[in-house]
Design a protein around this motif. Structure first.
Motif, PDB file in Angstrom:
ATOM      1  N   SER B 283      66.999 -66.111-122.719  1.00 54.31           N
ATOM      2  CA  SER B 283      68.408 -65.759-123.007  1.00 54.31           C
ATOM      3  C   SER B 283      69.335 -66.448-122.007  1.00 54.31           C
ATOM      4  O   SER B 283      70.389 -66.967-122.372  1.00 54.31           O
ATOM      5  CB  SER B 283      68.597 -64.243-122.964  1.00 54.31           C
ATOM      6  N   GLU B 284      68.893 -66.478-120.755  1.00 50.56           N
ATOM      7  CA  GLU B 284      69.719 -67.083-119.706  1.00 50.56           C
ATOM      8  C   GLU B 284      69.742 -68.612-119.844  1.00 50.56           C
ATOM      9  O   GLU B 284      70.792 -69.247-119.746  1.00 50.56           O
ATOM     10  CB  GLU B 284      69.133 -66.664-118.357  1.00 50.56           C
ATOM     11  N   ARG B 287      71.738 -70.098-122.934  1.00 47.14           N
ATOM     12  CA  ARG B 287      73.204 -70.090-122.771  1.00 47.14           C
ATOM     13  C   ARG B 287      73.722 -71.425-122.246  1.00 47.14           C
ATOM     14  O   ARG B 287      74.858 -71.803-122.508  1.00 47.14           O
ATOM     15  CB  ARG B 287      73.620 -68.971-121.809  1.00 47.14           C
TER      16      ARG B 287
END
Ligand code: SF4
Lengths: 174, 420
Positions: B283-284, B287
């Motif tokens: 998820s990080e 981004r």
């Protein structure tokens, strides 16, 4: 007898890819040539300086030195470049055994206390490193008995030759 | 006192109980070298014995996986020497195109309870079968080949209790990346890692080998799974069911440490440059919309059939993004044949991927798909050290095959769970 040299510092987690870069894999059958690139990707100035041989340099590194691949070439080209001993906070497992196997002691020590360019004297018998520049003495971590036996035997090949077999005091045999 | 899995294997071989810290000399069932480490081993055998020799030809294996087909004449000359050595000694030769030593060991040679050493740091892969398998330097393997035995310090063991069920899109690669991120690249230095818990019976052998292949990236001597029904089923598929025996640690074994992991709570993970300990959740990373010049699927960590199936499932009917190249190297000839039979190769080629012959591929940074200055590669391999893919000015990220395949389609690092 003490080993003398000048400290050349490296950081933590120096991998065998930084010591013996993969792009020189074709030089593995010519170790003196490969040694011209030793630690090149960690510090490009190191190999030219050690190979000039006007001074003896001692590799002084941080944590888990020699991590990564099993390539013994990494330990061998450090030795071939004229480095008599390596000091680090800790070592990766395979590198550690490789170093002793080829007769190059790898000693553990809190290397933060040593600065780049310090003159060092390493006394293996007394497990001491003397930093001549700082006028201080540091005790190194104990060398395991088997490693000491291999080192005193002149490396693992000589050790096995001398004993006619792979035997250690107190070790079992299957 | 009960025995850990590592202690049990060595104890059985020595016919007496040995414990962490003991120094033992043990016969080895298989000693291997690859094309990058073999020549130094042969030099040392000559220094020790005065000639090319191995004590037991059927327990010595040379694998031409890192440099074949040769990209340079120097590689070809090394291969010549490897073939000569095999011819002179009768050692097993797995020539160019056979696959990666660690897959071949698992498929054809290693049994639960065996002791295996190899001049390659990922030799621990075979420990997924409940074998004591570990990597060593060329000289140590020279001694193992010449004398048929080696010495070990019996390792302390860290026990990892895996609980729960992996979510869709999360794989065993994410388990091992989580562990390395948690304990660090030297978090298991000199030790054995042993896997237990209710997740273990659900993990296929392909999934287990991914985990055991990366013991080295946590500094460990090896990472062991018990030998159970999954192990038996795998050996049966390989036509070696008779090689199976159950093997597990004693319930009262003594561990240096026990860590529990609820695998149901894991999300896909990515190692960012330049070390495998630099683990971040997808998820990080997603981004940041990181463009990938190259995606590489394969290696001893993720070059098995299940890995190719996951990637093909994501690629089916889609195309690799323009500006991205997707390289796929099956880990062994057996994997290649099965991928052909299942139509996976067809899917890959239709999607615009480059499909190679069984080998390490670009993983060691010696040939096939080395990176240009500033380029980014997302790879399913096990390490991303600076310079690993041939160029210290490039950037390597590590992930599961699912993240890799989804990212090849997107042209940037993405969460695969939206494309499942
Ligand atoms: S695939 Fe990569 S890590 Fe595995 S043996 Fe080959 S070079 Fe080493």
């Amino acid at each position: 007898m003490a080993i003398r040299g000048v400290a050349w510092k490296f950081g933590d987690y120096i991998s065998t890819d930084l010591i013996a870069p993969g792009r020189y894999a074709h030089l593995r059958s010519d170790l003196p040539k490969l040694a011209e690139h030793v630690l090149e990707d960690a510090d490009a100035n190191f190999a030219p300086a050690t190979l000039k041989k006007d001074k003896t340099y001692i590799v002084v590194a941080g944590r888990n030195f020699g991590q990564g691949s099993s390539r013994e070439h990494a330990a061998r080209i450090i030795k071939l470049a004229g480095v008599p001993v390596v000091l680090a906070k800790s070592y990766a497992r395979i590198f550690y055994r490789n170093a002793f196997n080829i007769g190059m002691p790898a000693l553990t020590l809190d290397t933060d206390r040593i600065a780049q360019g310090d003159e060092l004297e390493v006394d293996l018998k007394r497990s001491l490193v003397r930093d001549v520049t700082k006028g201080q003495e540091f005790r190194v971590g104990a060398i395991p008995e088997t490693m000491l036996a291999i080192l005193e035997g002149g490396g693992i090949v000589e050790f096995v030759r001398k004993h006619g077999d792979l035997v250690f005091k107190g070790a079992g045999r299957s | 006192m009960g025995l850990t899995l590592a202690e049990k294997i060595l104890s059985r071989r020595l016919k007496r109980d040995v414990h962490a810290g003991d120094i033992v000399v043990a016969d080895v069932d298989m000693a291997t070298v690859q094309d990058g480490t073999g020549l130094l081993t042969f030099d040392m055998i000559r220094e020790l014995m005065g000639r090319d020799m191995v004590k037991y030809p059927n327990r010595a294996m040379l694998v031409l996986d890192h440099m074949g087909p040769a990209a340079r004449p120097e590689y070809s000359n090394m291969h010549k020497r490897l073939r000569e050595f095999a011819a002179a000694t009768g050692a097993i030769l797995e020539d160019v195109g056979s696959g990666i030593s660690h897959l071949l060991l698992a498929e054809k040679y290693v049994k639960p309870g065996d002791i295996v050493v190899g001049a390659d740091s990922h030799t621990s892969t075979a420990a997924g079968l409940g074998a004591f398998a570990t990597g060593m330097g060329s000289t140590d393997v020279a001694i193992a080949m010449a004398l048929g035995k080696t010495w070990f310090r019996v390792p302390e063991t860290i026990r990892f209790v895996l609980k729960g069920k992996l979510q869709p899109g999360v794989y065993s690669k994410d388990i091992i990346l989580h562990i390395i991120g948690r304990i660090g690249e030297d978090g298991a230095a000199y030790k054995a890692m042993e896997y237990a818990g209710d997740t273990v019976p659900t993990l296929s052998m392909d999934a287990r080998f991914t985990i055991t292949s990366m013991a080295q990236e946590a500094g460990a001597k090896l990472g062991l799974f018990p030998s159970d029904e999954q192990t038996r089923a795998f050996l049966k598929r390989q036509g070696r069911e008779k090689d199976w025996q159950p093997l597990a640690a004693d319930p009262d074994a003594s561990y240096e440490q026990t860590l529990e992991i609820d695998v149901g709570r894991l999300e896909p993970l990515v190692c960012v440059p330049h070390t495998p300990g630099n683990v971040k959740p997808i998820s990080e990373v997603a981004r940041e919309k990181i463009h990938v010049d190259q995606v590489f699927l394969g290696t001893c960590t993720n070059g098995r059939l299940e890995d190719l199936r996951v990637a093909a499932g994501i690629l089916k009917g889609k195309h690799v993004a323009p500006g991205t190249r997707f390289l796929i190297y099956p880990g062994s000839r057996g994997v290649y044949q099965q991928a052909l039979a299942e139509g996976l190769v067809q899917t890959f080629v239709e999607a615009g991927a480059v499909f190679g012959s069984p080998a390490c591929g670009p993983c060691p940074g010696w040939q096939f798909g080395l990176l240009g200055d500033g380029e980014v590669c997302l790879a399913t391999q096990n390490r991303n050290f600076k310079g690993r893919l041939g160029n210290p000015k490039s950037f390597v990220y590590l992930s599961s095959p699912a993240v890799a395949a989804a990212s090849a389609v997107a042209g940037k690092i993405v969460d695969p769970r939206s494309s499942l």
